[in-house]
Design a protein around this motif. Structure first.
Motif, PDB file in Angstrom:
ATOM      1  N   MET A   1      -4.734 -12.604  27.325  1.00 38.61           N
ATOM      2  CA  MET A   1      -3.401 -12.502  27.415  1.00 38.61           C
ATOM      3  C   MET A   1      -3.054 -12.560  28.898  1.00 38.61           C
ATOM      4  SD  MET A   1      -2.466  -9.120  25.199  1.00 38.61           S
ATOM      5  CE  MET A   1      -2.494  -9.376  23.425  1.00 38.61           C
ATOM      6  N   ALA A   2      -4.179 -12.396  29.866  1.00 38.71           N
ATOM      7  CA  ALA A   2      -3.797 -12.801  31.437  1.00 38.71           C
ATOM      8  C   ALA A   2      -3.707 -14.208  31.489  1.00 38.71           C
ATOM      9  CB  ALA A   2      -5.131 -12.395  32.395  1.00 38.71           C
TER      10      ALA A   2
ATOM     11  N   LYS B   1     -17.313   1.694  18.257  1.00 36.58           N
ATOM     12  CA  LYS B   1     -16.669   2.078  19.819  1.00 36.58           C
ATOM     13  C   LYS B   1     -16.761   1.060  20.637  1.00 36.58           C
ATOM     14  CE  LYS B   1     -16.354   7.180  19.282  1.00 36.58           C
ATOM     15  NZ  LYS B   1     -16.948   7.057  17.755  1.00 36.58           N
ATOM     16  N   ASP B   2     -18.239   0.660  20.686  1.00 41.82           N
ATOM     17  CA  ASP B   2     -18.489  -0.640  21.687  1.00 41.82           C
ATOM     18  C   ASP B   2     -17.595  -1.838  21.177  1.00 41.82           C
ATOM     19  OD1 ASP B   2     -20.253  -1.954  23.770  1.00 41.82           O
ATOM     20  OD2 ASP B   2     -21.156  -2.912  22.027  1.00 41.82           O
ATOM     21  N   THR B   3     -17.664  -2.119  20.009  1.00 41.91           N
ATOM     22  CA  THR B   3     -16.822  -3.205  19.476  1.00 41.91           C
ATOM     23  C   THR B   3     -15.437  -3.096  19.952  1.00 41.91           C
ATOM     24  OG1 THR B   3     -18.108  -3.771  17.453  1.00 41.91           O
ATOM     25  CG2 THR B   3     -15.777  -4.266  17.415  1.00 41.91           C
ATOM     26  N   CYS B   4     -14.723  -1.781  19.831  1.00 38.70           N
ATOM     27  CA  CYS B   4     -13.480  -1.943  20.468  1.00 38.70           C
ATOM     28  C   CYS B   4     -13.256  -2.145  21.758  1.00 38.70           C
ATOM     29  CB  CYS B   4     -12.853  -0.546  19.990  1.00 38.70           C
ATOM     30  SG  CYS B   4     -12.572  -0.186  18.043  1.00 38.70           S
ATOM     31  N   LYS B   5     -14.229  -1.639  22.542  1.00 37.91           N
ATOM     32  CA  LYS B   5     -14.237  -2.075  24.127  1.00 37.91           C
ATOM     33  C   LYS B   5     -14.295  -3.510  24.336  1.00 37.91           C
ATOM     34  CE  LYS B   5     -17.217  -1.317  28.051  1.00 37.91           C
ATOM     35  NZ  LYS B   5     -18.154  -0.525  28.703  1.00 37.91           N
ATOM     36  N   ARG B   6     -15.344  -4.165  23.485  1.00 39.24           N
ATOM     37  CA  ARG B   6     -15.441  -5.638  23.685  1.00 39.24           C
ATOM     38  C   ARG B   6     -14.146  -6.323  23.125  1.00 39.24           C
ATOM     39  NH1 ARG B   6     -21.357  -7.737  22.412  1.00 39.24           N
ATOM     40  NH2 ARG B   6     -22.695  -5.888  23.095  1.00 39.24           N
ATOM     41  N   ILE B   7     -13.428  -6.032  22.203  1.00 39.65           N
ATOM     42  CA  ILE B   7     -12.075  -6.550  21.861  1.00 39.65           C
ATOM     43  C   ILE B   7     -11.190  -6.520  22.870  1.00 39.65           C
ATOM     44  CG2 ILE B   7     -10.203  -6.399  20.096  1.00 39.65           C
ATOM     45  CD1 ILE B   7     -12.211  -5.468  18.102  1.00 39.65           C
ATOM     46  N   ARG B   8     -11.304  -5.269  23.326  1.00 40.95           N
ATOM     47  CA  ARG B   8      -9.885  -4.896  24.367  1.00 40.95           C
ATOM     48  C   ARG B   8     -10.281  -5.701  25.613  1.00 40.95           C
ATOM     49  NH1 ARG B   8     -10.741   0.041  24.295  1.00 40.95           N
ATOM     50  NH2 ARG B   8     -12.373   0.274  25.928  1.00 40.95           N
ATOM     51  N   GLU B   9     -11.320  -5.875  26.177  1.00 42.91           N
ATOM     52  CA  GLU B   9     -11.804  -6.651  27.167  1.00 42.91           C
ATOM     53  C   GLU B   9     -11.566  -8.103  26.857  1.00 42.91           C
ATOM     54  OE1 GLU B   9     -15.969  -5.784  28.059  1.00 42.91           O
ATOM     55  OE2 GLU B   9     -15.161  -3.736  29.321  1.00 42.91           O
ATOM     56  N   ALA B  10     -11.866  -8.711  25.555  1.00 38.34           N
ATOM     57  CA  ALA B  10     -11.528 -10.141  25.445  1.00 38.34           C
ATOM     58  C   ALA B  10     -10.278 -10.535  25.355  1.00 38.34           C
ATOM     59  CB  ALA B  10     -12.135 -10.440  24.127  1.00 38.34           C
ATOM     60  N   TYR B  11      -9.496  -9.417  24.824  1.00 37.32           N
ATOM     61  CA  TYR B  11      -7.830  -9.912  24.835  1.00 37.32           C
ATOM     62  C   TYR B  11      -7.232  -9.524  26.209  1.00 37.32           C
ATOM     63  CZ  TYR B  11      -7.798 -10.639  19.851  1.00 37.32           C
ATOM     64  OH  TYR B  11      -8.079 -11.488  18.758  1.00 37.32           O
ATOM     65  N   ARG B  12      -7.908  -8.654  26.953  1.00 38.96           N
ATOM     66  CA  ARG B  12      -7.200  -8.544  28.399  1.00 38.96           C
ATOM     67  C   ARG B  12      -7.228 -10.115  29.039  1.00 38.96           C
ATOM     68  NH1 ARG B  12     -10.639  -3.306  30.276  1.00 38.96           N
ATOM     69  NH2 ARG B  12      -8.960  -1.714  29.816  1.00 38.96           N
TER      70      ARG B  12
ATOM     71  N   GLN C   1      -4.117  -2.171  22.759  1.00 35.23           N
ATOM     72  CA  GLN C   1      -4.229  -1.543  24.085  1.00 35.23           C
ATOM     73  C   GLN C   1      -4.198  -2.630  25.152  1.00 35.23           C
ATOM     74  OE1 GLN C   1      -8.431   0.090  23.369  1.00 35.23           O
ATOM     75  NE2 GLN C   1      -7.636   2.172  23.626  1.00 35.23           N
ATOM     76  N   ALA C   2      -4.650  -4.025  24.864  1.00 37.35           N
ATOM     77  CA  ALA C   2      -4.516  -4.795  25.910  1.00 37.35           C
ATOM     78  C   ALA C   2      -3.216  -5.278  25.941  1.00 37.35           C
ATOM     79  CB  ALA C   2      -5.490  -5.894  25.577  1.00 37.35           C
ATOM     80  N   SER C   3      -2.506  -5.511  24.836  1.00 36.99           N
ATOM     81  CA  SER C   3      -1.004  -5.732  24.962  1.00 36.99           C
ATOM     82  C   SER C   3      -0.103  -4.774  25.815  1.00 36.99           C
ATOM     83  CB  SER C   3      -0.588  -5.719  23.411  1.00 36.99           C
ATOM     84  OG  SER C   3      -1.344  -6.724  22.691  1.00 36.99           O
TER      85      SER C   3
END
Length: 369
Positions: free
Chosen positions: A165-166, A151-162, A186-188
């Motif tokens: 993509m920004a 779950k923490d990994t998913c959070k890290r991935i989401r934040e990295a891709y935000r 999620q980030a997309s």
């Protein structure tokens, strides 16, 4: 690359390491060349300057001048940089297998794909795409995952891709197991709204709960639907097959509006006509391409965690990716390469080539007639 060239120059061997070009070096090798003094009968040496078509792009060194086995492994021997700033597209690794249900090892996938990608050259001979004359691309390393906490990994991935993509950069992701598609999407969706999805896989990955867990490599697209991340009328799943937990393993997908293309519909045929229909279905909407290497038959790609017999061929894999040309691709991934089960390296080599093909169908790519 420059440090390697400098080392060779210091040894006085530059003219044996870098041979002169008989034709226009910029067109032939993807970089311009400056001539230096003549020191032997072979003529002047050339020094790559990483420019292309009069513009400054990152261009991998040609194996005609720099040995493939030299240097630090990056995707396609591209330069490495810490962020996506200034890039049109970037290769990024997500080295996890915490969400894997069968054979582990996908955490080593990005590393092995990078190693095998040294075989890649600058141009696509099949489509005549010239990605390094079109886009600024680099390898931006790996997401700093937590191998103890999915779950923490998913959070890290989401934040990295935000963050990626920004910048306007299109991520080309090396997995890792298929769990990673959930936080990436999620980030997309935060940036583009619900996205269209082309999902190439042996498995639908739409399970609800597995062994009491709602997050894993068999559940990402169920979670994506629940959170409204997908344009469900523009989701296509290609290559699905194998035994199931119910008589119709894909009933849930169809109920959401997904187009399900089971592998039996792909046997003994070209997929060009299928992809023409997919392009029409997607239109100009943002599209994400997710390609699980186990979509291919294990005879071609045995190095994966959940192999299923009677899969797609590499030719059909190329047809699917090349069939995405003209779509508004906003991200792509290639997941589930497991090097411990890839004794020849051919699965990772196939993955590297598929990722190169994905880069070649991104928007704004130049093609030679």
């Amino acid at each position: 690359m420059l440090s390697v060239l400098q080392h060779v120059r210091n040894r006085g061997d530059i003219h044996r390491a870098l041979r002169p070009c008989s034709r226009n070096t910029e067109h032939l090798y993807g970089f311009s060349a400056t001539r230096t003094e003549t020191v032997d009968k072979r003529g002047p040496a050339i020094t790559p300057s990483r420019t292309c078509s009069g513009k400054r792009y990152n261009v991998p060194p040609s194996a005609e001048f720099v040995a493939r086995v030299s240097g630090i492994a990056t995707m396609g021997k591209l330069p490495y940089q810490n962020t996506a700033d200034g890039l049109d597209a970037a290769f990024i690794g997500v080295p996890i297998d915490t969400g894997t249900s069968n054979r582990p090892g996908a955490r080593f996938g990005p590393r092995q794909i990078r190693a095998e990608s040294a075989m890649l050259r600058a141009y696509n001979s099949g489509t005549r795409a010239a990605p390094y004359e079109s886009l600024m691309v680099a390898d931006i390393g790996d997401v700093n995952v937590n191998v103890y906490d999915l779950k923490d990994t998913c959070k890290r991935i989401r934040e990295a891709y935000r963050t990626i993509m920004a910048t306007g950069c299109i991520p080309l992701t090396m997995g890792g197991d298929h769990t990673i598609a959930y936080p990436i999407l999620q980030a997309s969706a935060e940036k583009y709204g619900p996205v269209c999805l082309i999902h190439v896989d042996a498995h639908a990955d739409t399970s609800d709960v597995v062994l009491g867990e709602k997050i894993g490599h068999g559940t990402p697209f169920r979670r994506c639907v629940e959170e409204g991340l997908l344009d469900c009328k523009r989701v296509v799943q290609i290559g699905l097959r194998g035994t199931g937990y119910s008589p119709d393993a894909y009933e849930w997908s169809r109920a959401q509006g997904f187009r399900v293309v089971q592998v039996e519909e792909c046997w003994f045929k070209s997929l060009a006509s299928l992809m023409a229909e997919v392009r029409a279905q997607m239109g100009s909407r943002p599209v994400y391409l997710s390609f699980d290497i186990d979509a291919l038959d294990p005879a071609f790609a045995p190095g994966t965690g959940t192999p299923e017999i009677a899969g797609l061929t590499p030719i059909q894999g190329l047809e699917i990716i090349r069939g995405c040309r003209g779509l508004n691709l906003v991200g792509c991934d290639l997941v589930e390469v497991s090097p411990p089960y890839d004794t020849t390296g051919n699965t990772a080599l196939t993955a590297a080539n598929l990722l190169f093909e994905m880069m070649c169908v991104l928007p704004k790519i130049k093609y030679y007639d």
